[in-house]
Design a protein around this motif. Structure first.
Motif, short mmCIF file in Angstrom:
data_model
loop_
_atom_site.label_atom_id
_atom_site.label_comp_id
_atom_site.label_asym_id
_atom_site.label_seq_id
_atom_site.Cartn_x
_atom_site.Cartn_y
_atom_site.Cartn_z
N SER A 8 -9.37 -3.21 1.48
CA SER A 8 -8.44 -2.90 1.50
C SER A 8 -7.67 -2.54 0.66
O SER A 8 -6.34 -1.35 0.16
CB SER A 8 -7.47 -3.83 2.74
N VAL A 9 -7.03 -2.95 -0.63
CA VAL A 9 -6.15 -2.88 -1.89
C VAL A 9 -6.28 -2.45 -2.59
O VAL A 9 -5.99 -1.20 -3.07
CB VAL A 9 -6.20 -4.38 -2.02
N LEU A 10 -7.91 -2.04 -2.77
CA LEU A 10 -8.87 -0.40 -3.29
C LEU A 10 -8.18 0.45 -2.76
O LEU A 10 -7.98 1.38 -2.93
CB LEU A 10 -10.15 -0.41 -3.25
N LEU A 11 -7.94 1.03 -1.25
CA LEU A 11 -8.02 1.85 -0.51
C LEU A 11 -6.40 2.39 -0.48
O LEU A 11 -6.41 3.57 -0.60
CB LEU A 11 -8.43 1.98 1.69
N ASP A 12 -5.68 1.57 -0.71
CA ASP A 12 -4.67 1.54 -1.34
C ASP A 12 -3.78 2.46 -2.41
O ASP A 12 -3.55 3.16 -2.30
CB ASP A 12 -3.75 0.18 -1.13
N VAL A 13 -4.96 2.12 -3.09
CA VAL A 13 -5.21 2.55 -4.50
C VAL A 13 -5.10 3.93 -4.67
O VAL A 13 -4.59 4.67 -5.08
CB VAL A 13 -5.00 1.56 -5.74
N LEU A 14 -6.81 3.65 -4.04
CA LEU A 14 -7.79 4.74 -4.33
C LEU A 14 -6.88 5.78 -3.69
O LEU A 14 -7.46 7.45 -3.90
CB LEU A 14 -8.90 5.02 -3.84
N LEU A 15 -6.07 5.77 -1.99
CA LEU A 15 -5.55 6.55 -1.46
C LEU A 15 -4.03 7.35 -1.51
O LEU A 15 -3.84 7.41 -1.13
CB LEU A 15 -6.21 6.59 0.11
N ASN A 16 -2.94 6.44 -2.86
CA ASN A 16 -2.13 6.49 -2.90
C ASN A 16 -1.29 6.18 -1.91
O ASN A 16 -0.44 7.48 -1.55
CB ASN A 16 -1.21 8.08 -3.47
N ASP A 17 -2.26 5.49 -1.25
CA ASP A 17 -1.50 5.09 0.55
C ASP A 17 0.84 4.99 0.28
O ASP A 17 0.94 3.95 -1.15
CB ASP A 17 -1.63 4.18 1.12
N PRO A 18 1.85 5.81 0.40
CA PRO A 18 2.69 5.39 0.02
C PRO A 18 3.28 4.27 0.60
O PRO A 18 3.95 4.34 -0.19
CB PRO A 18 3.05 6.60 1.51
N ARG A 19 3.02 3.81 1.26
CA ARG A 19 3.51 2.24 1.35
C ARG A 19 2.91 1.38 1.01
O ARG A 19 3.24 0.44 0.46
CB ARG A 19 3.66 1.70 3.58
N HIS A 20 1.34 0.98 0.67
CA HIS A 20 0.74 0.22 0.27
C HIS A 20 0.57 0.72 -1.33
O HIS A 20 0.49 -1.15 -1.43
CB HIS A 20 0.23 -0.61 0.87
N SER A 21 0.41 1.53 -1.54
CA SER A 21 -0.13 1.49 -3.01
C SER A 21 0.93 1.16 -4.36
O SER A 21 -0.03 0.32 -4.65
CB SER A 21 -0.47 3.32 -3.57
N GLY A 22 1.96 0.49 -3.99
CA GLY A 22 3.03 -0.35 -5.29
C GLY A 22 3.10 -1.62 -5.01
O GLY A 22 2.39 -1.68 -6.01
N PRO A 23 2.64 -1.86 -4.23
CA PRO A 23 2.19 -3.33 -3.71
C PRO A 23 1.18 -3.63 -4.23
O PRO A 23 1.15 -4.73 -4.63
CB PRO A 23 2.70 -3.84 -2.56
N SER A 24 0.30 -2.93 -4.11
CA SER A 24 -1.45 -2.95 -4.10
C SER A 24 -1.66 -2.36 -6.03
O SER A 24 -1.83 -4.24 -6.23
CB SER A 24 -2.73 -2.79 -3.52
N ILE A 25 -0.93 -2.09 -5.93
CA ILE A 25 -1.16 -1.94 -7.79
C ILE A 25 -0.61 -3.18 -8.60
O ILE A 25 -1.22 -3.79 -9.39
CB ILE A 25 -0.83 -0.15 -8.37
N ALA A 26 0.87 -3.67 -8.02
CA ALA A 26 1.10 -4.79 -8.89
C ALA A 26 0.17 -6.07 -8.49
O ALA A 26 0.58 -6.68 -10.27
CB ALA A 26 2.91 -4.84 -8.52
N ALA A 27 -0.32 -6.32 -7.89
CA ALA A 27 -0.83 -7.03 -7.36
C ALA A 27 -1.89 -7.21 -8.06
O ALA A 27 -2.68 -8.99 -9.02
CB ALA A 27 -1.15 -7.68 -6.04
#
Length: 66
Positions: A8-27
């Motif tokens: 889920s973290v990888l998909l947040d980043v790869l798909l540039n999820d508007p809600r979760h990509s920022g926190p996932s990148i930070a983590a």
């Protein structure tokens, strides 16, 4: 410390999820600063369908292992 990265973290980043990509990148950055990141074969297999065909062979070798 070794951190296993979840699909889920990888998909947040790869798909540039508007809600979760920022926190996932930070983590990911925080975990990388504290040690190594690992992606299990299952997580890698789960994200391959989201990659464009030319990116698939390159993805595992883009410097994820450190």
């Amino acid at each position: 410390m070794v951190t296993a990265v979840d699909t889920s973290v990888l998909l947040d980043v790869l798909l540039n999820d508007p809600r979760h990509s920022g926190p996932s990148i930070a983590a990911l950055r925080q975990a990388a600063n504290e040690g190594s990141l690992v992606i299990c074969e299952t997580a890698l297999a789960e994200i391959v369908p989201t990659l464009a065909p030319p990116d698939v062979p390159q993805f595992p070798s883009v410097g994820w292992a450190g």
